[in-house]
Design an enzyme around this catalytic site. Structure first.
Site, PDB file in Angstrom:
ATOM      1  CD  GLN A 188      -3.192  -4.647   6.624  1.00  0.00           C
ATOM      2  OE1 GLN A 188      -3.069  -3.695   5.866  1.00  0.00           O
ATOM      3  NE2 GLN A 188      -3.782  -5.768   6.263  1.00  0.00           N
ATOM      4  CE  LYS A 245      -3.670  -2.566   2.247  1.00  0.00           C
ATOM      5  NZ  LYS A 245      -4.291  -2.997   3.512  1.00  0.00           N
ATOM      6  CG  ASP A 272      -9.745  -0.686   4.811  1.00  0.00           C
ATOM      7  OD1 ASP A 272      -9.394  -0.968   3.646  1.00  0.00           O
ATOM      8  OD2 ASP A 272      -9.075  -0.974   5.808  1.00  0.00           O
TER       9      ASP A 272
END
Length: 290
Positions: free
Chosen positions: A97, A53, A120
């Site tokens: 994460q 990322k 997200d």
């Protein structure tokens, strides 16, 4: 005749080019897109994902800030950091994460992220808007699958899509996306999971079969309708012949003999997930106005 490959790397590269152009336009308006990534602990797989990322952010011109926390950090400490980032006008996207250590409640953490920074797409507010068919942040993997299908010219309208896996990250949002009244959806969707009786009877009916159950090579050739499109979301680390390797939820070599089109692992859905995250960050920056 073997199925043709759906090249996730190629499609993801095209999307990153589009995002880079969006970022450049935002920069000219004085908006500098920024993604804050929080990693708790030192899980090797999570570190790999975070590194990917960060690399993608650099490629498209998005500033990436990393917060590396010890695996024993208190939930309250993580919540405090998220609130600081929520209040920081220079941060447009916040990504925690997953998975988190067992002592931290994932739902509490996801719900603590400000919805306009939830790149997200996991916050209950954004999940609700997705179900309602409203503009929102779409979870990156389902978003990537949808874009992959659309950009590959695969028809979904009126088709029977069978999804194997009911996670909040992939299966459920993907189901909701594919039943929407839109050109890239309008499908009839069956969602299978670990408690589904006779999964094979369902998967054999899918014009499009999407595997997201998290079990290596779970989908075998006899479970696939001849000529079906097969999308493999799974990434499983297995040991074979003394070497570690990545395989999907689909028995690729056998299923490609039955399917018309298929995604590889790696190089399929994975690159799309990261590309859609970049698109969500650019969108968040554009919405912020600063």
């Amino acid at each position: 005749m073997a199925a043709s490959l759906i090249d996730g790397k190629l499609i993801a590269a095209q999307i990153r080019e589009e995002v880079a152009a969006q970022v450049s336009a935002l920069e000219k308006e004085g908006i500098h897109p920024c993604l804050a990534v929080i990693l708790v602990g030192d899980d090797p797989a999570s570190r790999t994902y975070v590194a990917a990322k960060r690399k993608a952010s650099q490629e498209v011109g998005i500033r990436s800030i990393q917060h590396l926390l010890a695996k024993d950090v208190a939930e309250a400490g993580l919540m405090d950091l998220i609130e600081q980032l929520n209040q920081d006008p220079g941060v447009h996207g916040i990504l925690v994460q997953l998975p988190l250590p067992p002592h931290i409640n994932e739902y509490n953490i996801i719900a603590a992220i400000s919805p306009p920074k939830d790149v997200d797409g996991f916050h209950p507010y954004n999940a609700g808007r997705l179900i309602a068919g409203l503009d929102t942040f779409i979870p990156c993997t389902p978003f990537g699958v949808l874009q992959m299908i659309s950009k590959s010219g695969i028809e979904t309208s009126g088709k029977h899509v069978v999804i194997v896996g009911r996670s909040n990250i992939v299966g459920k949002p993907l189901m909701n996306l594919l039943v929407q009244k839109s050109d890239a959806a309008n499908a009839t969707v069956t969602l299978c999971h670990s408690r589904t009786s006779d999964i094979k009877a369902h998967t054999q009916q899918g014009d499009i079969l999407i595997a997201a159950i998290g079990q290596a090579r779970f989908i075998t050739a006899d479970m696939v309708k001849p000529g079906a499109v097969v999308i493999d979301v799974g990434i499983n680390r297995v040991e074979e012949q003394g070497k570690a390797c990545l395989v999907g939820d689909v028995d690729f070599e056998e299923v490609r003999k039955v399917a018309s089109r298929i995604t590889p692992v790696p190089g399929g859905v994975g690159p799309m997930t990261v590309a859609m995250l970049m698109q969500n960050v650019a969108k968040a920056a554009g919405m912020s106005g600063s």
